[in-house]
Scaffold this motif. Structure first.
Motif, PDB file in Angstrom:
ATOM      1  N   SER A 176      10.663  -8.272  35.055  1.00 28.14           N
ATOM      2  CA  SER A 176      10.462  -9.440  35.900  1.00 28.14           C
ATOM      3  C   SER A 176       8.981  -9.779  35.933  1.00 28.14           C
ATOM      4  N   LEU A 177       8.680 -10.889  36.572  1.00 25.06           N
ATOM      5  CA  LEU A 177       7.282 -11.257  36.775  1.00 25.06           C
ATOM      6  C   LEU A 177       6.561 -10.176  37.573  1.00 25.06           C
ATOM      7  N   GLU A 178       7.194  -9.685  38.630  1.00 21.65           N
ATOM      8  CA  GLU A 178       6.567  -8.670  39.467  1.00 21.65           C
ATOM      9  C   GLU A 178       6.318  -7.392  38.673  1.00 21.65           C
ATOM     10  N   ASP A 179       7.260  -7.032  37.806  1.00 19.85           N
ATOM     11  CA  ASP A 179       7.116  -5.841  36.965  1.00 19.85           C
ATOM     12  C   ASP A 179       5.912  -5.996  36.041  1.00 19.85           C
ATOM     13  N   LEU A 180       5.737  -7.184  35.461  1.00 20.50           N
ATOM     14  CA  LEU A 180       4.597  -7.451  34.587  1.00 20.50           C
ATOM     15  C   LEU A 180       3.288  -7.284  35.348  1.00 20.50           C
ATOM     16  N   ILE A 181       3.235  -7.828  36.545  1.00 20.52           N
ATOM     17  CA  ILE A 181       2.009  -7.758  37.345  1.00 20.52           C
ATOM     18  C   ILE A 181       1.672  -6.317  37.694  1.00 20.52           C
ATOM     19  N   LYS A 182       2.684  -5.551  38.114  1.00 25.58           N
ATOM     20  CA  LYS A 182       2.442  -4.166  38.507  1.00 25.58           C
ATOM     21  C   LYS A 182       1.984  -3.311  37.338  1.00 25.58           C
ATOM     22  N   ARG A 183       2.580  -3.529  36.166  1.00 31.63           N
ATOM     23  CA  ARG A 183       2.292  -2.652  35.021  1.00 31.63           C
ATOM     24  C   ARG A 183       1.015  -3.030  34.271  1.00 31.63           C
ATOM     25  N   THR A 184       0.584  -4.267  34.374  1.00 33.07           N
ATOM     26  CA  THR A 184      -0.600  -4.690  33.610  1.00 33.07           C
ATOM     27  C   THR A 184      -1.799  -4.999  34.485  1.00 33.07           C
ATOM     28  N   GLY A 185      -1.569  -5.207  35.788  1.00 32.41           N
ATOM     29  CA  GLY A 185      -2.682  -5.564  36.663  1.00 32.41           C
ATOM     30  C   GLY A 185      -3.197  -6.965  36.419  1.00 32.41           C
ATOM     31  N   ILE A 186      -2.379  -7.815  35.843  1.00 33.19           N
ATOM     32  CA  ILE A 186      -2.813  -9.163  35.521  1.00 33.19           C
ATOM     33  C   ILE A 186      -3.063  -9.961  36.788  1.00 33.19           C
ATOM     34  N   GLY A 187      -4.109 -10.812  36.754  1.00 29.15           N
ATOM     35  CA  GLY A 187      -4.459 -11.611  37.922  1.00 29.15           C
ATOM     36  C   GLY A 187      -3.792 -12.972  37.901  1.00 29.15           C
ATOM     37  N   LEU A 188      -4.032 -13.732  38.938  1.00 32.26           N
ATOM     38  CA  LEU A 188      -3.366 -15.020  39.123  1.00 32.26           C
ATOM     39  C   LEU A 188      -3.652 -15.983  37.973  1.00 32.26           C
ATOM     40  N   GLU A 189      -4.909 -16.151  37.619  1.00 34.86           N
ATOM     41  CA  GLU A 189      -5.271 -17.140  36.602  1.00 34.86           C
ATOM     42  C   GLU A 189      -4.623 -16.823  35.256  1.00 34.86           C
ATOM     43  N   GLN A 190      -4.680 -15.555  34.845  1.00 35.45           N
ATOM     44  CA  GLN A 190      -4.110 -15.164  33.559  1.00 35.45           C
ATOM     45  C   GLN A 190      -2.577 -15.238  33.579  1.00 35.45           C
TER      46      GLN A 190
END
Length: 980
Positions: free
Chosen positions: A780-794
């Motif tokens: 999911s989107l949340e999974d991507l954010i948690k695993r990569t630490g990607i920020g809002l802009e990226q």
């Protein structure tokens, strides 16, 4: 008496070229002087040559500065002293250290500190005092320094006018306006050669200073060899006899591999070539090149060997080249002749990502003291000079822009400021601006290279000499060209992708089979060659279609006649005409028929020009070698040709050739200056072209993926993506669960790589696929954010490009969600979770993205739309009266076409007017060409990417149809729904 003389090589400081400097000194009766350019020894060898021609004793040196401060001046007593000075500068360059305030202990060099230096002086160290500092000696106790004082009269400029030029150079260097150049930033107005006797007169009260200066200079003798000598590494094995035996063994073994045991012509040619190679002492050059190929082959690297050396059967047997000189009847004298003083050129091409390792091998194999990259000197270019001078004068950007706008040339001529800039420009043009790196030249020397130059460390990270290829050749060095090109990368990767995707192994070196393949040759004939090395440009496609090119030998000729020398002289048109109707060939002279029958009497290759000069005009091999140098651009112009005009005419007339015929033959010869290929060079290109075309013919999808992953070729990425689609590839937008860093292919499915997304950070381009491969697909989107630490802009960039469509949610839903997630400061974590906690679901209205919105996102983030074509984006449904495939059936008619812009080429006519050649795709994806004459085209017709409505007349030449444009306009596209 001049210990501190500077040339233009004191970059953006000195104003005089070496010849001008020596002329100025000669005119003032100077008998000996020291060249001490700032932190470099670029001009030393040239300086010595020029001085000796004028009867002036040259002394080598270097001025060491840190920032704006003069630290000290080094003056070489002899060749060993120059090496010490160069070694010292090299150490600090390569280790990127700041120079010390105190010089090291030199054994064979003097050091001169500026007056006021406080440290104790060593035996070889002196204090330099300017004549305007002599008042400091009044009533001073000189007992400790009397023997150490020398006259210091720096030379940077020729006269007062030069001083103004110097000020502009300093302003450019410091990037400030003229009024902000402080006194310490520039030289004194008197830093020039003084009239005869004046310097002595100024020091008249201190005769001992003049004596000290003369004694110092009299101790210096530049014991370098006179004239050009061979300074390259002289042996490969350490012994010339062993070199000869090894080369003979390798050549004979390779001959058996290439031709079998009983090819009499091969045996004869190898034996003859080896004899010439021995006599000219080129064994080491061949063996070192062979060694480089041996190493790169052991690493599995592909290479293409070309240059004049490819005329050599020995090179073919050593696997340096893959061009058979017997099959192509290559002209041996183009490669080597008894008058030749330098080795033949071997240009060895590698893939762009393999060359650096080959260079690293050479440095380690032959030693850092004996190996260096070749430098080059960039000069002030016309447009850049105008801009730089304008900035120094403090002019506003708009005014500077108007001065560089060709359309305002007539208006500018009446502008006083512009005329002033032009006057400065005329004095500054062609002055050296900065040192850089040659495209691929490497020197391998017998003696340590610092006898002749200090070494720089440019961003490339490898030691680089401080002069260029022209100076290297005059000194006595011959380069090895280790080059890179994308085409080899295309081939290498395509072969690997075919093996991975289709489980098929390809021997890409079976080129002779490719040359006989009817499907490959059919693609060559119709111009289905986009992505293929050297044959993908519109001009080359057009030429091959006009020639109906469907064979290797015709392609070899085409690869050379496309060059400017043949094309601009009208000989390309003549060749095409005769190739299509050989029965109509008319030869200028029976000798031309005898030596140029293969090319219908047309000079196509460098060898042809040499044959004409020797057999038609009766010139000797020495003259032919001068022509070879001129044709390869080694003299930067037609200068060497012009020197031979009179001799060519005299000898040809003496041989009984008609005067009018002689004039026409010379016209054709002179057009080749700097613009022609040797036949072997063209043949090498054609071999690589066939390798590319074979892959495109049978494995088009893997080949186009390789082209994209090696960053394309002649065209933009969008065209290669379209070629992928035309070949049956299903091209997908980037996806975090399917895309890699670069483009990948699985079966017919192709996923664009993350590297192609504008604005996406390099860190995430690498991390996203690495994390997925290590821990599984993203849920999911949340999974991507948690695993990569990607920020809002990226994250927004990934959403807008469609890289999270696997979630099944629209972009708008995802954008809403990412703001909620990151707005709530969800803490990213790369740690595996013990339990997977479902994220909250929010009830949202239906948020739908349109195809048009998606297309605009793709235009912004990829540079081209994938969800729609550029034709789909047009406001009109009109697609033209005819399409490209039907163009040939409407010759002579005026038609309207709609085309998607691919590329353009600007040329200048003989009347000095601009005209353009365009290339477009129709709605079916087929290509067509346009011609835009000056009288029918407003100031500049092209308006960038997009689709154009084109009104033009259909014309055809040798069965190839194109459009002569009468009217031309870019079509509007549908507005961005988000903005509107």
């Amino acid at each position: 008496m001049y210990l501190n003389v500077h040339s233009q090589y004191s970059l953006r400081y000195g104003t005089m070229s070496i010849p001008t400097l020596v002329e100025e000194a000669f005119a003032r009766g100077v008998t000996q002087m020291v060249l001490t350019d700032i932190n470099n020894s670029t001009g030393i060898m040239e300086f010595m040559r020029e001085c000796l021609d004028k009867g002036i004793k040259p002394i080598a040196g270097m001025e060491y500065r840190r920032d704006k401060q003069l630290l000290f001046i080094g003056i070489a007593r002899n060749k060993e002293g120059m090496k010490e000075l160069n070694d010292f500068r090299t150490e600090y360059n390569l280790e990127q250290k700041a120079l010390p305030h105190v010089a090291p202990t030199f054994v064979n060099a003097f050091v001169v500190y500026p007056y006021g230096h406080r440290h104790p002086l060593k035996e070889n160290e002196y204090l330099g005092i300017r004549y305007d500092q002599l008042n400091r000696l009044f009533n001073a106790d000189l007992s400790d320094i009397k023997d150490k004082l020398v006259a210091l009269q720096p030379v940077f400029i020729a006269d007062k006018i030069d001083y103004r030029l110097h000020e502009y150079l300093r302003g450019i260097d410091l990037n400030v306006v003229l009024t902000e150049v402080d006194p310490e930033d520039k030289c004194a107005k008197t830093d020039m050669f003084l009239p005869p006797g004046q310097l002595e007169a100024k020091f008249a009260r201190y005769g001992f200073i003049l004596d000290n200066t003369r004694n110092l200079m009299n101790c210096c003798v530049m014991d370098y060899p006179k004239g050009r000598v061979n300074l390259n590494r002289r042996t490969f094995t350490g012994n010339k006899k062993n070199d000869r035996e090894l080369l003979e063994k390798l050549a004979n073994s390779g001959m058996e591999y290439r031709y079998g045991k009983s090819n009499k012509e091969a045996i004869r040619r190898v034996k003859h070539e080896l004899k010439v190679i021995y006599e000219l002492d080129f064994c080491a050059y061949f063996l070192i090149t062979w060694d480089i190929i041996r190493y790169s082959s052991s690493q599995g690297y592909y290479h293409v060997g070309r240059g004049s050396g490819a005329n050599s059967i020995v090179a073919y047997c050593l696997k340096i080249t893959d061009v058979d000189p017997i099959e192509l009847d290559l002209y041996f004298e183009r490669f080597l002749n008894a008058q030749r003083t330098s080795p033949p050129d071997f240009d060895i091409d590698y893939s762009w990502d393999e060359r650096e390792d080959v260079q690293d091998y050479i440095f380690k194999r032959y030693g850092s003291q004996h190996t260096a990259l070749l430098g080059t000197m960039s000069t002030f270019k016309d447009r850049s000079i105008i801009r730089e001078i304008g900035k120094v004068m403090g002019l506003p950007k708009s005014e500077i822009d108007s001065f560089t706008d060709q359309t305002q040339a007539a208006v500018n001529q009446n502008n006083e400021t512009f005329r002033k800039i032009v006057a400065i420009h005329e004095r500054m043009a062609n002055m050296p601006n900065q040192r850089s790196i040659h495209a691929g030249g490497i020197l391998i020397t017998e003696d340590p290279i610092t006898y002749y130059t200090a070494l720089d460390l440019p961003p490339k990270g490898m030691a680089t000499v401080q002069w260029d290829m022209y100076e290297a050749e005059k000194i006595g060095f011959d380069k090895y060209d280790i080059l890179s090109q994308r085409g080899i990368g295309h081939i290498k990767m395509a072969v690997r992708l075919v093996e991975e995707n289709q489980q098929r192994k390809i021997d890409i070196h079976q080129v002779k089979n490719f040359m006989k393949d009817p499907s490959v040759n059919a693609n060559l004939r119709i111009g289905n060659t986009k992505g293929c090395f050297y044959i993908e440009s519109p001009a080359m496609i057009q030429l091959n279609r006009k020639l109906k090119c469907d064979s290797y030998l015709v392609l070899v000729a085409a690869s050379s006649i496309i060059r400017p020398g043949v094309a601009s002289s009208g000989m390309m048109g003549t060749f095409i005409k005769y190739h299509n109707a050989p029965e109509t060939v008319s030869y200028l002279h029976p000798v031309m028929k005898e030596i140029l029958k293969e090319t219908y009497g047309v000079m196509v290759y460098q060898e042809d020009v040499i044959k004409v000069c020797i057999h038609f005009a009766g010139m000797d091999g020495t003259d032919a070698d001068i022509l070879r140098r001129g044709m390869s651009g080694k003299y930067r112009s037609k200068k060497e040709f012009d020197r031979l005009v009179q001799r060519f005419h005299e000898l040809a007339i003496k041989a009984g050739r008609p005067e009018e015929v002689v004039k026409e033959v010379w016209r054709q010869v002179s057009s080749f200056a700097g613009y022609s290929f040797s036949k072997a060079h063209s043949a090498s290109f054609a071999v690589e072209s066939y390798q590319s075309l074979y892959l495109k013919t049978y494995y088009p999808r893997e080949f186009m993926v390789a082209v994209l992953n090696n960053y394309g070729g002649f065209y933009d990425r969008a065209l290669y993506v379209q070629e992928l689609q035309r070949s049956g590839g299903i091209v997908h937008l980037p996806c975090v669960n399917n895309s890699d860093t670069i483009v990948n292919i699985q079966g017919v499915d192709v996923y664009l790589g993350l590297v192609g997304i504008h604005g996406l950070n390099e860190h995430f381009i690498q991390l996203i696929p690495e994390e997925r491969k290590a821990h599984g697909v993203y849920q999911s989107l949340e999974d991507l954010i948690k695993r990569t630490g990607i920020g809002l802009e990226q994250a927004i960039i990934l959403i807008r490009v469609g890289a999270l469509r696997f979630t099944g949610k629209s972009k708008k839903e995802l954008l809403w969600a990412v703001h909620l997630l990151l707005g709530a400061k969800v803490k990213p974590s790369n740690d595996a979770e013990l339990f997977q906690v479902e994220s909250r679901n929010y009830s949202l209205p239906v948020l739908v993205n349109t195809r048009l919105e998606d297309a605009y996102h793709e235009l912004e983030l990829l540079g081209f739309p994938l969800s729609m074509t550029m034709f789909d984006l047009l406001q009109t449904d009109y697609r033209g009266d005819i399409y490209a495939a039907d163009l040939i059936n409407h010759v002579g008619e005026s038609v309207r076409m709609v085309g998607e812009y691919v590329c353009e080429k600007t040329v200048v006519t003989k009347r000095n007017e601009k005209m353009w050649f365009g290339n477009f795709l129709d709605a079916d994806g087929n290509s067509f060409d346009t011609v835009h004459f000056p009288n029918n085209t407003p100031a500049y017709p092209f308006r960038g990417k997009g689709c154009y409505l084109i009104l033009g007349k259909v014309v055809a030449e040798f069965g190839f149809a194109s459009l002569e444009v009468m009217k031309f306009a870019k079509l509007p596209i549908l507005p961005n729904p988000v903005i509107s």
